[in-house]
Every structure is written in structure tokens, then in C-alpha cells.
Design an enzyme around this catalytic site. Sequence first.
Site, PDB file in Angstrom:
ATOM      1  N   SER A  22     -15.159 -10.231 -19.816  1.00  0.00           N
ATOM      2  CA  SER A  22     -16.170  -9.952 -20.839  1.00  0.00           C
ATOM      3  C   SER A  22     -17.536 -10.494 -20.420  1.00  0.00           C
ATOM      4  CB  SER A  22     -15.790 -10.615 -22.161  1.00  0.00           C
ATOM      5  OG  SER A  22     -14.766  -9.937 -22.817  1.00  0.00           O
ATOM      6  N   PRO A  23     -18.596  -9.841 -20.879  1.00  0.00           N
ATOM      7  CA  PRO A  23     -19.922 -10.417 -20.673  1.00  0.00           C
ATOM      8  C   PRO A  23     -20.060 -11.717 -21.450  1.00  0.00           C
ATOM      9  CG  PRO A  23     -20.025  -8.494 -22.106  1.00  0.00           C
ATOM     10  CD  PRO A  23     -18.637  -8.551 -21.587  1.00  0.00           C
ATOM     11  N   TYR A 181     -26.767  -8.163 -32.923  1.00  0.00           N
ATOM     12  CA  TYR A 181     -27.990  -7.881 -32.183  1.00  0.00           C
ATOM     13  C   TYR A 181     -28.583  -6.550 -32.639  1.00  0.00           C
ATOM     14  CZ  TYR A 181     -26.384 -11.943 -29.662  1.00  0.00           C
ATOM     15  OH  TYR A 181     -25.945 -13.206 -29.361  1.00  0.00           O
ATOM     16  N   ARG A 244     -20.180  -1.481 -26.785  1.00  0.00           N
ATOM     17  CA  ARG A 244     -19.539  -2.557 -27.547  1.00  0.00           C
ATOM     18  C   ARG A 244     -20.014  -2.507 -28.986  1.00  0.00           C
ATOM     19  NH1 ARG A 244     -18.459  -8.849 -25.927  1.00  0.00           N
ATOM     20  NH2 ARG A 244     -16.516  -7.860 -25.248  1.00  0.00           N
ATOM     21  N   GLY A 337     -12.561 -13.441 -22.196  1.00  0.00           N
ATOM     22  CA  GLY A 337     -13.712 -14.292 -21.947  1.00  0.00           C
ATOM     23  C   GLY A 337     -13.326 -15.693 -21.530  1.00  0.00           C
ATOM     24  N   ARG A 338     -13.018 -16.539 -22.499  1.00  0.00           N
ATOM     25  CA  ARG A 338     -12.839 -17.970 -22.238  1.00  0.00           C
ATOM     26  C   ARG A 338     -11.739 -18.272 -21.219  1.00  0.00           C
ATOM     27  NH1 ARG A 338     -14.492 -17.385 -27.450  1.00  0.00           N
ATOM     28  NH2 ARG A 338     -16.106 -18.793 -28.227  1.00  0.00           N
TER      29      ARG A 338
END
Length: 372
Positions: A22-23, A181, A244, A337-338
Site C-alpha cells: 500500500s502507499p 482528501y 482508491r 501496509g504495516r
Amino acid sequence: MSILFSPLTLRGTTLRNRLWVSPMCMYSAADGVPQEWHHTHLAQFASGGAGLIVAEATAVSPEGRISPRDTGIWTDEQRNAWAPIVAAIHARGSKAGIQLAHAGRKASTWWPFSGRRGSVAAEDGGWPTLAPSAVAYEGFAEPVALDAAGIDAVVSDFAAATRRSLEAGFEVLEVHGAHGYLLHQFLSPLSNRRDDEYGGSLENRARLLLRVVRAVRDAAGGARAGKPGVWRGSPQEGVPLIVRISATDAADGGFDVDEAAIVAEWAVEAGADLIDVSSGGLVAHQAIEVSPGYQVPLAAKIRKTAGVPVTAVGMITDGAHAESVLAAGDADAVFVGREWLRDPHFALRAAHELGVEVDYWPKQYQRARWAN
């Protein structure tokens, strides 16, 4: 047979597996220019077997940055700095993607490890923020509502960023329409109070996102998905485009999964190839209960309802879980991600745990391939 470690082809680009990075924002750029940190950070995931690595939310304009330390792609200098990072990813067998973003009313904020919170003042390097309406995110400065010319400029910025991304060598593009966003702000009635063609109905609230998707698809080449001939070339040509979305605001009166399914279908018709399903981020009072795989049901519903390919994300931390998501038909690929931050060789470990033979173990790491 493992679905997770089977290839996936989007347009003419084949990804070696379906376990992707993931970004994730690093807040370590200088004037939008990625640094050595970004090179090492992203290249290590390719050595670790990722099928696709999507670089962090990268601003299409200076005012689109989440913080003063975000990466950008609005100048040639930034493009040139991305190029060797992309080359390093390719040299290790992964595909490189970039997430094109505009933070809107959540721009000009302090980065997480700055020791400060809220909006960055002008004297500290901050700037006025933009949004669909002059409605601030809780605790942030009030934004300026975009006018028609400003909206057109946003679309042009995404198109220009697409061209620079391709020049830098990126093979996959992602439009960031999630996490509160700018494009998400237009989608949600909680942040979009407009009474013109960009506000009110879902069709109007989705108008900017779809304009951006069409502009990016046009710049990236290839026909619109499902409607050959609308754009130049064929559906197999051009660079894959992911969008996304946050499938729910998790707040009363907000954007929800039923609307998200409709928007996802529209986005694919406009030229997207895959919908990356996440959630939240629009308002501070969201109510989300976090647990392993907590966002997977959102991806599954959109995949089933809209009939479009999707990715799942959200506390997926081992290969067996990722495999089960795909085996159940809930998604076509998995973004993580993490866990990649904890283990940059997550794909190699997951393949080993699942008993899958992959042919992209680095030669330098062969001695670690087996248990003994």
C-alpha cells in the site's frame, strides 16, 4: 494452488503476485523531492517479493501536499528523483506504482512525528487549503472553496502528474479518492455543500473524481474500460489505473458503501481498471471498529454489487489470511501496509508459510529460503 501467488494482468502489465504494498506516507521529502530514504524504503519491498509497490500519496501540486514534507510530482526535478527509485524496484522484479493525490482541506498540516498537530501556519511554511466548500476538517484551518477555474486546474494537475509519472518509469497509477482528501471531500455530503454541478446528487458529487479518472486515463493511454474506441488505442493498451476510495465515512449522513458501489462502477466505465477499497478519513468523529480484515466486507460488497475488480486492505498480517480473502472471492488482490514495515520480505515469508514455490527469491538470500 495459491491465488495469492498467481499473476494478475491489468491491461498489458502482469504483476507476479497479488500481495501488494500500500502507499504509505513517509513525510521525508524536501520540496516534494523524494530522498535516499524513499529509495531504500521502496526497493526493499521488491527484494521481499512484492508484486506491486505503490509509492506514497504524491501531490499533483504544491497546495495538494498533506504536509510540507510530502513527495510531489509537479516538477521535472521531482520526476527525475523518482526515476532511479522506480528503476531499483524494476531491477528487483516488482512493478512500481504511484498514488497521485491532492489533500484538499487536509493539506498544510504537521507531519506525524513533528511533535505538533493541526494546520501549519504561513510563517512556518504552510499555505491556504482548497476544498469543495469552506468547511474545515475538525481542528484544521478553514479552506477556500474551489471555483470553476480551480476545479479545472485540479484536473489539469492530475493529467500533468500522470505524464511525469510515466516519464519517471512508473507502470501503474493510482488516483487517491479516499481518506478524506480532496476527491473524497467532493464525494461526501458532509464536506461538499455546493449547489452547482459539483454538489447535491451523487452524480454531481462524483463529477470531479470521474473527470480526473478520464484525464488520467487519457494521459496514460488505452481505451476506456468496457467501451473500446472512446479513448485512443485498445483496452489492453495503456498503463493500469487504480482508484482508491473510502467506501464509508462511518458517520451519520456521510458517503456509504451503497453510493461507493455506484461510484466504483462509474470509475471503471471512465477508465479505471481496479478499485482499491478502504474506508474513513473524512471526519474526526468517524466510528470505525478496527479488527483483522475489518475493511474486507466493503471490498466484497463493491465487487459483488458493482461487478468490478477490487483490492482489499486493512490489518491483513499473514499469508493465510490474505489467501483466504482471495479464495472467498472477496477481492482480486490484497494491499498490505504495516506488515510490510514490520517485515520488508513479507511476500517471501508468506509464500514459505503457504508452501508456495516462487522463483524470485534473491540469489543473495537463498540460504534463508528453507527452514534449515
